[in-house]
Design a protein around this motif. Structure first.
Motif, PDB file in Angstrom:
ATOM      1  N   PHE A 124     -50.330  53.486  33.378  1.00 45.04           N
ATOM      2  CA  PHE A 124     -50.152  52.655  32.192  1.00 45.04           C
ATOM      3  C   PHE A 124     -51.085  51.450  32.266  1.00 45.04           C
ATOM      4  CE2 PHE A 124     -47.786  49.126  30.023  1.00 45.04           C
ATOM      5  CZ  PHE A 124     -48.040  49.570  28.735  1.00 45.04           C
ATOM      6  N   PHE A 125     -51.882  51.283  31.232  1.00 43.00           N
ATOM      7  CA  PHE A 125     -52.827  50.168  31.146  1.00 43.00           C
ATOM      8  C   PHE A 125     -52.625  49.479  29.802  1.00 43.00           C
ATOM      9  CE2 PHE A 125     -54.697  53.662  33.559  1.00 43.00           C
ATOM     10  CZ  PHE A 125     -55.025  53.047  34.756  1.00 43.00           C
ATOM     11  N   SER A 126     -52.445  48.164  29.823  1.00 43.79           N
ATOM     12  CA  SER A 126     -52.194  47.427  28.589  1.00 43.79           C
ATOM     13  C   SER A 126     -52.641  45.982  28.754  1.00 43.79           C
ATOM     14  CB  SER A 126     -50.707  47.486  28.236  1.00 43.79           C
ATOM     15  OG  SER A 126     -50.420  46.712  27.092  1.00 43.79           O
ATOM     16  N   ASN A 127     -53.076  45.363  27.651  1.00 38.58           N
ATOM     17  CA  ASN A 127     -53.450  43.946  27.695  1.00 38.58           C
ATOM     18  C   ASN A 127     -52.293  43.033  27.302  1.00 38.58           C
ATOM     19  OD1 ASN A 127     -53.500  44.605  24.933  1.00 38.58           O
ATOM     20  ND2 ASN A 127     -55.148  43.144  24.506  1.00 38.58           N
ATOM     21  N   PHE A 128     -51.080  43.598  27.168  1.00 34.19           N
ATOM     22  CA  PHE A 128     -49.882  42.805  26.890  1.00 34.19           C
ATOM     23  C   PHE A 128     -48.672  43.546  27.445  1.00 34.19           C
ATOM     24  CE2 PHE A 128     -49.858  45.989  23.685  1.00 34.19           C
ATOM     25  CZ  PHE A 128     -48.546  46.167  23.292  1.00 34.19           C
ATOM     26  N   GLN A 129     -47.591  42.825  27.658  1.00 35.57           N
ATOM     27  CA  GLN A 129     -46.363  43.456  28.140  1.00 35.57           C
ATOM     28  C   GLN A 129     -45.504  43.857  26.941  1.00 35.57           C
ATOM     29  OE1 GLN A 129     -44.129  41.428  31.165  1.00 35.57           O
ATOM     30  NE2 GLN A 129     -42.778  43.157  31.463  1.00 35.57           N
ATOM     31  N   PRO A 130     -45.341  45.152  26.725  1.00 33.42           N
ATOM     32  CA  PRO A 130     -44.516  45.596  25.597  1.00 33.42           C
ATOM     33  C   PRO A 130     -43.062  45.168  25.794  1.00 33.42           C
ATOM     34  CG  PRO A 130     -45.868  47.393  26.462  1.00 33.42           C
ATOM     35  CD  PRO A 130     -45.923  46.281  27.460  1.00 33.42           C
ATOM     36  N   PRO A 131     -42.378  44.794  24.711  1.00 35.58           N
ATOM     37  CA  PRO A 131     -40.959  44.420  24.828  1.00 35.58           C
ATOM     38  C   PRO A 131     -40.124  45.501  25.498  1.00 35.58           C
ATOM     39  CG  PRO A 131     -41.806  43.828  22.660  1.00 35.58           C
ATOM     40  CD  PRO A 131     -42.888  44.611  23.337  1.00 35.58           C
ATOM     41  N   ALA A 132     -40.500  46.762  25.334  1.00 36.50           N
ATOM     42  CA  ALA A 132     -39.741  47.859  25.949  1.00 36.50           C
ATOM     43  C   ALA A 132     -39.749  47.776  27.468  1.00 36.50           C
ATOM     44  CB  ALA A 132     -40.303  49.203  25.499  1.00 36.50           C
ATOM     45  N   LEU A 133     -40.710  47.020  28.031  1.00 41.10           N
ATOM     46  CA  LEU A 133     -40.809  46.895  29.485  1.00 41.10           C
ATOM     47  C   LEU A 133     -40.393  45.513  29.975  1.00 41.10           C
ATOM     48  CD1 LEU A 133     -44.132  48.803  30.322  1.00 41.10           C
ATOM     49  CD2 LEU A 133     -41.797  49.687  30.100  1.00 41.10           C
ATOM     50  N   ASP A 134     -39.681  44.751  29.142  1.00 43.58           N
ATOM     51  CA  ASP A 134     -39.176  43.446  29.580  1.00 43.58           C
ATOM     52  C   ASP A 134     -38.303  43.616  30.820  1.00 43.58           C
ATOM     53  OD1 ASP A 134     -40.441  42.066  27.608  1.00 43.58           O
ATOM     54  OD2 ASP A 134     -38.681  41.806  26.311  1.00 43.58           O
ATOM     55  N   ASP A 137     -41.760  44.626  36.331  1.00 42.55           N
ATOM     56  CA  ASP A 137     -43.031  44.045  36.774  1.00 42.55           C
ATOM     57  C   ASP A 137     -44.182  44.646  35.972  1.00 42.55           C
ATOM     58  OD1 ASP A 137     -41.813  42.452  38.647  1.00 42.55           O
ATOM     59  OD2 ASP A 137     -42.117  43.843  40.311  1.00 42.55           O
ATOM     60  N   PHE A 138     -44.996  43.768  35.416  1.00 41.52           N
ATOM     61  CA  PHE A 138     -46.099  44.219  34.566  1.00 41.52           C
ATOM     62  C   PHE A 138     -47.403  43.661  35.104  1.00 41.52           C
ATOM     63  CE2 PHE A 138     -48.987  42.973  31.076  1.00 41.52           C
ATOM     64  CZ  PHE A 138     -49.359  44.243  30.652  1.00 41.52           C
ATOM     65  N   HIS A 139     -48.397  44.531  35.185  1.00 38.37           N
ATOM     66  CA  HIS A 139     -49.731  44.120  35.620  1.00 38.37           C
ATOM     67  C   HIS A 139     -50.704  44.471  34.503  1.00 38.37           C
ATOM     68  CE1 HIS A 139     -52.450  42.852  38.846  1.00 38.37           C
ATOM     69  NE2 HIS A 139     -53.314  43.694  38.322  1.00 38.37           N
ATOM     70  N   PRO A 140     -51.358  43.478  33.883  1.00 38.82           N
ATOM     71  CA  PRO A 140     -52.249  43.772  32.745  1.00 38.82           C
ATOM     72  C   PRO A 140     -53.499  44.530  33.177  1.00 38.82           C
ATOM     73  CG  PRO A 140     -52.453  41.476  33.380  1.00 38.82           C
ATOM     74  CD  PRO A 140     -51.311  42.040  34.186  1.00 38.82           C
ATOM     75  N   ILE A 141     -54.083  45.219  32.243  1.00 43.10           N
ATOM     76  CA  ILE A 141     -55.323  45.944  32.478  1.00 43.10           C
ATOM     77  C   ILE A 141     -56.382  44.981  33.000  1.00 43.10           C
ATOM     78  CG2 ILE A 141     -56.106  45.633  30.085  1.00 43.10           C
ATOM     79  CD1 ILE A 141     -57.349  48.437  30.243  1.00 43.10           C
ATOM     80  N   SER A 142     -57.243  45.452  33.870  1.00 44.95           N
ATOM     81  CA  SER A 142     -58.274  44.609  34.460  1.00 44.95           C
ATOM     82  C   SER A 142     -59.355  44.270  33.442  1.00 44.95           C
ATOM     83  CB  SER A 142     -58.913  45.315  35.655  1.00 44.95           C
ATOM     84  OG  SER A 142     -57.953  45.717  36.594  1.00 44.95           O
ATOM     85  N   GLN A 186     -53.856  40.822  19.964  1.00 49.27           N
ATOM     86  CA  GLN A 186     -53.480  39.614  20.691  1.00 49.27           C
ATOM     87  C   GLN A 186     -52.961  40.019  22.053  1.00 49.27           C
ATOM     88  OE1 GLN A 186     -50.316  37.290  18.995  1.00 49.27           O
ATOM     89  NE2 GLN A 186     -50.744  35.508  20.274  1.00 49.27           N
ATOM     90  N   GLY A 187     -53.671  39.653  23.086  1.00 49.32           N
ATOM     91  CA  GLY A 187     -53.280  40.036  24.433  1.00 49.32           C
ATOM     92  C   GLY A 187     -52.250  39.109  25.025  1.00 49.32           C
ATOM     93  N   GLU A 188     -51.934  39.356  26.283  1.00 43.15           N
ATOM     94  CA  GLU A 188     -50.924  38.566  26.978  1.00 43.15           C
ATOM     95  C   GLU A 188     -51.392  37.128  27.188  1.00 43.15           C
ATOM     96  OE1 GLU A 188     -47.038  38.550  28.584  1.00 43.15           O
ATOM     97  OE2 GLU A 188     -48.127  40.128  27.524  1.00 43.15           O
TER      98      GLU A 188
END
Length: 285
Positions: A124-134, A137-142, A186-188
């Motif tokens: 999973f790669f994302s520039n924001f933390q989706p509410p579904a994953l609140d 632990d979230f690590h944004p895409i590099s 809009q990213g994290e």
């Protein structure tokens, strides 16, 4: 009639050490000239398939976006209002989220990639933390500017993955799906944004990065004709390009004389085994 002008909205560099390293020399340690030579024959689409979801293809049509990939990058383009304008032809919303499903084109991808073999888990790669994953632990895409490699930080459970599919209405994920990419305008944080805060296009579009390391394995050699075996005392990198030279004096334990008659080719990627701790390449010689 005015010309239709497209500009880069964002891109994702997709790099892999197995394809870009030269033997034991990492791609990032090469000179710029040698990096360019490696990229000349590199195409990430040889081993990965990354495709926009059905809903994202609708967004592409609505906002006049298109995908124009290169050998190094997945690139999303947007129609500009005019040449050199920072305004898109159709204004983009900050909450606009584009989703891409990942699958393997190369069935041996996990064999030569420094990762645990997936068993229900997904990348999973994302520039924001989706509410579904609140609460998870979230690590944004590099970003392109970092030297960060793929790790377990980019792996989520099957349950979390299913939550994301439900949240974003993704119904076409199949058994071959290995991961998901989510990019929101809009990213994290500021450097993860695709758009400026005033909704205009960036002069220098955001470049994200997914950089896979090549797997290292212990190399086990066996010659049936002499019933002789040898195993490296350290894990060695699997690489498509270059050659890893082994020394019978330093790379193997025991009496060098007992294996002096053997040759030591570099292994392929089809035969990988694990004892639960280490990974091994089996080479019959």
């Amino acid at each position: 009639m005015s010309n239709i002008h497209y500009t880069t909205l964002f891109s994702i560099d997709i790099l892999h050490g197995y394809h870009l390293n030269n033997g034991e020399e990492p791609y990032l340690d090469m000179s710029l000239d040698n990096q360019e030579k490696m990229l000349d024959r590199y195409d990430w689409q040889q081993f990965l398939n990354v495709r926009p979801t059905v809903e994202t293809r609708k967004h592409f049509r609505r906002f006049q976006l298109l995908s124009k990939n290169t050998g190094k990058s997945l690139r999303v383009m947007v129609r500009g209002l005019e040449v050199n304008s920072q305004d898109s032809f159709i204004p983009l919303e900050q909450e606009l989220t584009l989703a891409f499903l990942m699958s393997y084109r190369d069935p041996y991808f996990e064999n030569y990639t420094d990762m645990n073999f997936l068993s229900g888990e997904k990348m999973f790669f994302s520039n924001f933390q989706p509410p579904a994953l609140d609460g998870i632990d979230f690590h944004p895409i590099s970003l392109e500017s970092t030297e960060e490699y793929f790790s377990d930080s980019f792996i989520i459970t099957e349950e979390s993955f299913d939550l994301l599919l439900d949240t974003y209405g993704i119904k076409e994920a199949g058994n071959d799906t290995a991961g998901l990419i989510l990019i929101r305008m809009q990213g994290e944080s500021g450097n993860l944004n695709v758009l400026n805060v005033n909704h205009t296009l960036k002069i220098n579009p955001t470049v994200f990065k997914i950089h896979f390391s090549n797997r290292s394995t212990y190399w086990r050699y066996y010659q049936a004709s002499s019933d002789t075996g040898a195993e490296t005392n350290q894990a060695k990198p699997l690489t498509k390009n270059g050659f890893v030279q082994l020394s019978i004096d330093t790379d193997f334990d025991g009496d060098p004389g007992t294996i002096s008659h053997l040759r030591f080719p570099n292994p392929g990627v089809k035969h990988i085994q694990s004892d639960g701790i280490n990974y091994y390449s089996e080479i019959n010689i």
